[in-house]
Design a protein around this motif. Structure first.
Motif, PDB file in Angstrom:
ATOM      1  N   ASN A   1      -0.920  73.277 -16.235  1.00  0.00           N
ATOM      2  CA  ASN A   1      -0.309  71.814 -16.934  1.00  0.00           C
ATOM      3  C   ASN A   1      -1.364  70.948 -16.726  1.00  0.00           C
ATOM      4  OD1 ASN A   1       0.165  70.750 -14.369  1.00  0.00           O
ATOM      5  ND2 ASN A   1       1.736  71.633 -14.096  1.00  0.00           N
ATOM      6  N   ALA A   2      -0.984  69.743 -17.608  1.00  0.00           N
ATOM      7  CA  ALA A   2      -1.702  68.501 -17.391  1.00  0.00           C
ATOM      8  C   ALA A   2      -1.406  67.489 -16.594  1.00  0.00           C
ATOM      9  CB  ALA A   2      -1.752  68.158 -18.924  1.00  0.00           C
ATOM     10  N   THR A   3      -0.144  67.596 -15.673  1.00  0.00           N
ATOM     11  CA  THR A   3       0.180  66.754 -14.836  1.00  0.00           C
ATOM     12  C   THR A   3      -0.239  67.035 -13.343  1.00  0.00           C
ATOM     13  OG1 THR A   3       2.228  68.008 -14.271  1.00  0.00           O
ATOM     14  CG2 THR A   3       2.142  66.405 -16.216  1.00  0.00           C
ATOM     15  N   GLY A   4      -0.441  68.343 -13.076  1.00  0.00           N
ATOM     16  CA  GLY A   4      -0.857  68.387 -11.569  1.00  0.00           C
ATOM     17  C   GLY A   4       0.326  68.813 -10.641  1.00  0.00           C
ATOM     18  N   TYR A   5       1.541  68.625 -11.231  1.00  0.00           N
ATOM     19  CA  TYR A   5       2.795  68.830 -10.463  1.00  0.00           C
ATOM     20  C   TYR A   5       3.287  70.137 -10.892  1.00  0.00           C
ATOM     21  CZ  TYR A   5       7.409  68.058  -8.628  1.00  0.00           C
ATOM     22  OH  TYR A   5       8.648  67.976  -7.721  1.00  0.00           O
ATOM     23  N   PHE A   6       3.360  70.862  -9.350  1.00  0.00           N
ATOM     24  CA  PHE A   6       4.032  72.224  -9.439  1.00  0.00           C
ATOM     25  C   PHE A   6       5.348  72.293  -8.382  1.00  0.00           C
ATOM     26  CE2 PHE A   6      -0.485  72.431 -10.320  1.00  0.00           C
ATOM     27  CZ  PHE A   6      -0.655  73.280 -11.472  1.00  0.00           C
ATOM     28  N   ASN A   7       6.320  72.825  -8.962  1.00  0.00           N
ATOM     29  CA  ASN A   7       7.293  72.970  -8.250  1.00  0.00           C
ATOM     30  C   ASN A   7       8.310  74.048  -9.036  1.00  0.00           C
ATOM     31  OD1 ASN A   7       9.606  71.889  -6.496  1.00  0.00           O
ATOM     32  ND2 ASN A   7      10.580  71.326  -8.376  1.00  0.00           N
ATOM     33  N   PRO A   8       9.038  74.847  -8.422  1.00  0.00           N
ATOM     34  CA  PRO A   8       9.158  74.975  -6.712  1.00  0.00           C
ATOM     35  C   PRO A   8       8.045  75.788  -6.086  1.00  0.00           C
ATOM     36  CG  PRO A   8      10.868  76.534  -7.561  1.00  0.00           C
ATOM     37  CD  PRO A   8       9.862  75.737  -8.891  1.00  0.00           C
ATOM     38  N   LEU A   9       7.747  75.692  -4.982  1.00  0.00           N
ATOM     39  CA  LEU A   9       6.823  76.524  -4.158  1.00  0.00           C
ATOM     40  C   LEU A   9       7.231  76.733  -2.743  1.00  0.00           C
ATOM     41  CD1 LEU A   9       3.590  74.772  -4.936  1.00  0.00           C
ATOM     42  CD2 LEU A   9       4.322  76.793  -5.954  1.00  0.00           C
ATOM     43  N   GLY A  10       7.516  77.986  -2.421  1.00  0.00           N
ATOM     44  CA  GLY A  10       7.680  78.452  -1.131  1.00  0.00           C
ATOM     45  C   GLY A  10       6.439  78.194   0.059  1.00  0.00           C
ATOM     46  N   PRO A  11       6.772  78.576   1.213  1.00  0.00           N
ATOM     47  CA  PRO A  11       5.754  78.268   2.180  1.00  0.00           C
ATOM     48  C   PRO A  11       4.611  79.347   1.882  1.00  0.00           C
ATOM     49  CG  PRO A  11       7.946  78.500   3.295  1.00  0.00           C
ATOM     50  CD  PRO A  11       7.980  79.074   1.743  1.00  0.00           C
ATOM     51  N   GLY A  12       3.332  78.645   2.088  1.00  0.00           N
ATOM     52  CA  GLY A  12       1.994  79.517   2.022  1.00  0.00           C
ATOM     53  C   GLY A  12       1.045  78.551   1.634  1.00  0.00           C
ATOM     54  N   GLN A  13      -0.024  79.360   1.331  1.00  0.00           N
ATOM     55  CA  GLN A  13      -1.457  78.670   1.004  1.00  0.00           C
ATOM     56  C   GLN A  13      -1.660  79.113  -0.519  1.00  0.00           C
ATOM     57  OE1 GLN A  13      -4.849  78.580   3.687  1.00  0.00           O
ATOM     58  NE2 GLN A  13      -6.287  79.448   1.890  1.00  0.00           N
ATOM     59  N   TYR A  14      -2.133  77.886  -1.295  1.00  0.00           N
ATOM     60  CA  TYR A  14      -2.222  78.011  -2.758  1.00  0.00           C
ATOM     61  C   TYR A  14      -3.674  77.437  -3.124  1.00  0.00           C
ATOM     62  CZ  TYR A  14       2.730  78.710  -2.909  1.00  0.00           C
ATOM     63  OH  TYR A  14       4.232  79.093  -2.520  1.00  0.00           O
TER      64      TYR A  14
ATOM     65  N   GLN B   1      -8.311  62.517  -6.477  1.00  0.00           N
ATOM     66  CA  GLN B   1      -7.941  60.946  -6.053  1.00  0.00           C
ATOM     67  C   GLN B   1      -6.644  61.181  -5.135  1.00  0.00           C
ATOM     68  OE1 GLN B   1      -7.990  58.800  -9.643  1.00  0.00           O
ATOM     69  NE2 GLN B   1     -10.084  57.951  -9.140  1.00  0.00           N
ATOM     70  N   ASN B   2      -5.795  62.111  -5.447  1.00  0.00           N
ATOM     71  CA  ASN B   2      -4.630  61.970  -4.703  1.00  0.00           C
ATOM     72  C   ASN B   2      -4.129  63.378  -4.495  1.00  0.00           C
ATOM     73  OD1 ASN B   2      -2.467  61.079  -3.272  1.00  0.00           O
ATOM     74  ND2 ASN B   2      -1.259  61.571  -5.459  1.00  0.00           N
ATOM     75  N   LEU B   3      -3.757  63.707  -3.416  1.00  0.00           N
ATOM     76  CA  LEU B   3      -3.407  65.333  -3.143  1.00  0.00           C
ATOM     77  C   LEU B   3      -1.925  65.117  -2.039  1.00  0.00           C
ATOM     78  CD1 LEU B   3      -3.560  68.285  -3.609  1.00  0.00           C
ATOM     79  CD2 LEU B   3      -5.111  68.355  -1.547  1.00  0.00           C
ATOM     80  N   ALA B   4      -0.862  65.460  -2.813  1.00  0.00           N
ATOM     81  CA  ALA B   4       0.470  65.218  -1.919  1.00  0.00           C
ATOM     82  C   ALA B   4       1.081  66.578  -1.918  1.00  0.00           C
ATOM     83  CB  ALA B   4       1.286  64.384  -2.753  1.00  0.00           C
ATOM     84  N   VAL B   5       1.551  67.233  -0.653  1.00  0.00           N
ATOM     85  CA  VAL B   5       1.919  68.243  -0.462  1.00  0.00           C
ATOM     86  C   VAL B   5       3.349  68.131   0.085  1.00  0.00           C
ATOM     87  CG1 VAL B   5       1.813  70.591   0.374  1.00  0.00           C
ATOM     88  CG2 VAL B   5      -0.210  69.304  -0.140  1.00  0.00           C
ATOM     89  N   GLN B   6       4.529  68.539  -0.438  1.00  0.00           N
ATOM     90  CA  GLN B   6       5.717  68.408   0.018  1.00  0.00           C
ATOM     91  C   GLN B   6       6.264  69.898   0.668  1.00  0.00           C
ATOM     92  OE1 GLN B   6       8.100  65.988   0.416  1.00  0.00           O
ATOM     93  NE2 GLN B   6       9.134  67.841   1.694  1.00  0.00           N
ATOM     94  N   ALA B   7       6.561  69.738   1.696  1.00  0.00           N
ATOM     95  CA  ALA B   7       7.046  70.935   2.466  1.00  0.00           C
ATOM     96  C   ALA B   7       8.236  71.727   2.226  1.00  0.00           C
ATOM     97  CB  ALA B   7       6.797  71.014   4.048  1.00  0.00           C
ATOM     98  N   GLN B   8       8.604  72.852   2.343  1.00  0.00           N
ATOM     99  CA  GLN B   8       9.917  73.099   2.074  1.00  0.00           C
ATOM    100  C   GLN B   8      10.846  72.964   3.407  1.00  0.00           C
ATOM    101  OE1 GLN B   8      10.563  77.411   0.636  1.00  0.00           O
ATOM    102  NE2 GLN B   8      12.160  77.794   2.173  1.00  0.00           N
ATOM    103  N   CYS B   9      11.977  72.142   2.982  1.00  0.00           N
ATOM    104  CA  CYS B   9      12.758  71.803   4.007  1.00  0.00           C
ATOM    105  C   CYS B   9      13.995  72.374   3.890  1.00  0.00           C
ATOM    106  CB  CYS B   9      13.064  70.389   3.729  1.00  0.00           C
ATOM    107  SG  CYS B   9      11.564  69.306   4.096  1.00  0.00           S
ATOM    108  N   GLY B  10      14.125  73.403   5.157  1.00  0.00           N
ATOM    109  CA  GLY B  10      15.446  74.203   4.851  1.00  0.00           C
ATOM    110  C   GLY B  10      15.221  75.108   3.857  1.00  0.00           C
TER     111      GLY B  10
END
Length: 730
Positions: free
Chosen positions: A286-299, A250-259
């Motif tokens: 995990n049960a939240t679907g939130y993954f952090n930190p992530l560097g640039p790339g495909q997952y 229902q929702n997919l939010a991707v935050q880019a690496q900034c600097g």
């Protein structure tokens, strides 16, 4: 025939079933016609009925009528027109939601909003916020259930009707169902990614119901799956909202690496049941679907629900330069909240959004209306790169051009306070002042202020100075109020009055009686005895309420003396009565024989017995006394004779107006006749006390001599005859 079945059973069935996969969880709740809930198990391919306790039964008013299921929350309406909810397997969660009115076809959408039919009206209810609304009228009757399929709403009616939720009047028949009368529509998941729709119709050869497959895509009615042995009113399933049993992102939010700030990913998925979902990325689950930190790339992200369904998705985390900017501020002048901030982005990709103190973001880099103080700033660019920083708005304030404030207290009214300002001299740029947000005025006096707090603002060409002033309440002058009463002249009359006497009061004052409009009147007439609510308002609008009683008339028995003169039978002289009445309600009068006489005045009466009414000066009867006028003959002549006057004057002056014979009490009957000079009878009577008024056929007869004849029978049955003449005088 269909309407009769609807009234009896109102079968509105929305069921979620898993036929092909035994590992897939299911929850199908049925409401029976004996006011119980049962669970339907179709995982084995047959219709198995399992008992299900209703924890709300003792709190429900009316028969269970229609049900819906959203995840683990069961909703149901009753024949009492009430809508309830309960969380399955959680006792104590029963809740009365709303008076839904008599309705059927209850269902739920993916967001948990409820829909039902009330007659031909489509109704929506938001159980999260308690909002009930009628969407519109469907141009088809409701024969059964509502159900969602491929994000569209369908109604069992004349075939299957596709409901236009935005405009119910534009709903159309989606498909015909010849030889089938579906009361219910059932959503059954056959895999994690596919639902089938079944219709429920009465068993034509029994008392139960049949479950019939409907091919919604090809608009065909297929075979019967199985039969339900119970008499079912309604049913509900977790897939009636149109959600698949499988996982849906229902929702997919991707935050880019900034600097150098790492990126992150948030994925949110849903299943029709309330089963949890496990998310896995780079062997981290995990049960939240939130993954952090992530560097640039495909997952790759793998998702698996607790009831056995799985799904995969991929995301790309990009890299961008860190944001950079400059800020310029202006100070807040005179504490009026007019500070500003100008932002100039140096790095990042437009468009930008700016949020101060967590408020909703704006696209404008110019922020105005800021009071002095420290602030937080968040800047976000189109790539969702963030920058959090702070800034400060300084303050500048010239002295207030005011030397003194004089405050006069208010009285007990809302408009009695007054404020007088004394401005400094000189006061460069002074424009005036305003009170409570009103217009700015140059005059320094503000009147008509209520007691309490007020906002005073001094205005110059460069500043506005705000302050709070308080108007106190000055105790009012309490008036002295008394009454002069005139009680009603008799019990039950409305002729009483009272006059108010008011002193020690701030003029001018007005009066209200029994909530009437206030006026300057102080005398009130035409009043009945009773309680009166009197309000007095003084010149400062203070009001004093008093309760005043106007007493009723009370009879005080008078003192009565009589002087009686008997009547004379021979000379036909009437008797006389003179009553003298004294007492608290003097002067009195008395009424006898239909006439009223002042106390002490003599009345003339024929012999007889009379009831005399004693009245006050205001014509109120206060007593009655008997008066007896005896008959006697002072001439010595026997009273067993008769007497007829020799003359009479019929001029309606109350004296000698009638010619009538006078006979004593020994006469039991008589006949009295009067003739004119031509021998023509002009009057005849056999009634005592009745006399000739000088008229014939209602025409006055001329003055002159008339002959009379009187024949009497006494109590010894002796006959006596008398005759003579009489003069009619005009």
């Amino acid at each position: 025939m269909k309407s009769l079945r609807i009234l009896r059973r109102m079968l509105v069935i929305i069921i979620g079933i898993f036929l092909a996969l035994k590992g897939i969880g299911q929850k199908i709740v049925l409401a029976t016609d004996i006011n119980t809930f049962v669970e339907l198990d179709l995982s084995s391919g047959s219709c198995a009925i399992l008992p299900l306790q209703n924890p709300c039964m003792n709190q429900t008013s009316g028969q269970i009528f229609s049900v819906a299921l959203h995840k683990d929350t069961l909703y149901y309406s009753t024949t009492a027109g009430l809508l309830y909810s309960t969380v399955l397997n959680q006792p104590g969660t029963c809740k009365l939601l709303v008076n839904s009115g008599i309705s059927n076809a209850l269902t739920a959408d993916k967001n948990g909003l409820l829909y039902w039919m009330r007659g031909t009206d489509l109704v929506q209810y938001d159980p999260h916020h308690g909002v009930l609304r009628t969407i519109g009228t469907v141009p088809y009757p409701s024969a059964g259930d509502l159900i969602f399929y491929n994000d569209k709403l369908y109604l069992a009616s004349q075939g299957l009707v596709e409901i236009n939720i935005n405009n119910p009047a534009a709903s159309v028949v989606y498909m015909q169902t010849p030889n089938h009368d579906f009361f219910g529509l059932v959503s059954i998941p056959v895999s994690c990614s596919n639902n089938k729709i079944y219709g429920i119709e009465p068993d034509r050869f029994g008392t139960g119901s049949n479950l019939v497959e409907i091919d919604m895509d090809n608009k065909k009615v297929l075979n019967t799956l199985c039969s339900l042995p119970e008499s079912i009113w309604d049913a509900a399933s977790i897939t009636e909202s149109g959600l698949l049993q499988g996982i849906q992102v229902q929702n997919l939010a991707v935050q880019a690496q900034c600097g150098t700030v790492p990126g992150n990913v948030l994925v949110q998925a849903a299943v029709a049941s309330n089963a949890g979902i496990a998310y896995t990325l780079n062997n981290i689950t995990n049960a939240t679907g939130y993954f952090n930190p992530l560097g640039p790339g495909q997952y790759s992200i793998h998702m698996r629900s607790a009831d056995g369904c799985a799904a995969d998705t991929t995301v790309q985390v990009k890299q961008f330069d860190a944001l950079d900017l400059t800020m310029v501020t202006t100070k807040d002048t005179c504490a009026s909240g007019n500070g500003t901030l100008k932002i100039t982005p140096l790095k990042g990709s437009s468009p930008f959004s700016f949020s101060v103190q967590g408020q909703p973001a704006t696209s404008s880099p110019d922020i105005t209306g800021l009071p002095a103080g420290a602030y937080r700033l968040n800047v976000k660019d189109v790539n969702r790169c963030n920058l959090d920083t702070t800034f400060t708005i300084g303050a500048v304030s010239p002295p207030v051009p005011l030397d003194n404030i004089k405050i006069l207290a208010a009285s007990c009214t809302p408009t009695g306070g007054e404020v007088t300002l004394t401005y400094s001299s000189p006061a460069p740029g002074l424009l005036g002042a305003s009170m409570d947000g009103g217009a700015v005025q140059a005059t320094p006096v503000f009147g008509g202020l209520a007691s309490g707090t007020h906002r005073l603002q001094i205005v110059t060409t460069s500043c506005r100075y705000d302050s709070i002033i308080t108007i106190a309440v000055q105790p009012p002058v309490v008036p002295v109020i008394s009454f002069t009463n005139t009680i009603p002249g008799c019990t039950g009359r409305n002729d009483g009055a009272f006059k108010m006497n008011v002193s020690n009061i701030t003029s001018p004052f007005t009066v209200s009686v029994n909530n009437s409009a206030f006026s300057a009147a102080t005398t009130y007439t035409g009043l009945a005895a009773g309680q009166y609510k009197v309000a007095v308002k003084d010149g400062t609008q203070c009001i004093w309420n008093v309760q005043h009683t106007l007493n009723d008339f009370v009879i005080i028995p008078p003192v009565i003396s009589q002087q009686i003169t008997p009547a004379e039978c021979w000379r036909s002289q009437p008797g006389k009565a003179k009553l003298t009445v004294t007492g608290a309600d003097a002067p009195y009068s008395y009424e006898v024989n239909g006439r009223n006489y002042p106390s002490g005045q003599e009345s003339t009466l024929p012999a007889g017995n009379y009831q005399v009414i004693i009245r006050t000066a205001r014509n109120c009867p206060v007593d009655t006394v008997p008066v007896v006028i005896l008959q006697q003959n002072t001439t010595g002549a026997p009273c067993d004779t008769a007497y007829v006057p020799t003359a009479f004057t019929p001029n309606n002056d109350g004296k000698n107006d009638l010619l009538r014979p006078v006979v004593n009490g020994g006469i039991v009957s008589f006949i009295f006749r009067v003739y004119n000079r031509y021998g023509q009878p002009v009057f005849t009577t056999t009634t005592a006390g009745t006399g000739w008024d000088g008229r014939l056929n209602n025409l006055p007869q001329p003055a002159g001599t008339y002959v009379w004849y009187l024949e009497c029978i006494d109590n010894q049955q002796r006959k006596r005859e008398f005759k003579g003449s009489v003069v009619l005088i005009r």
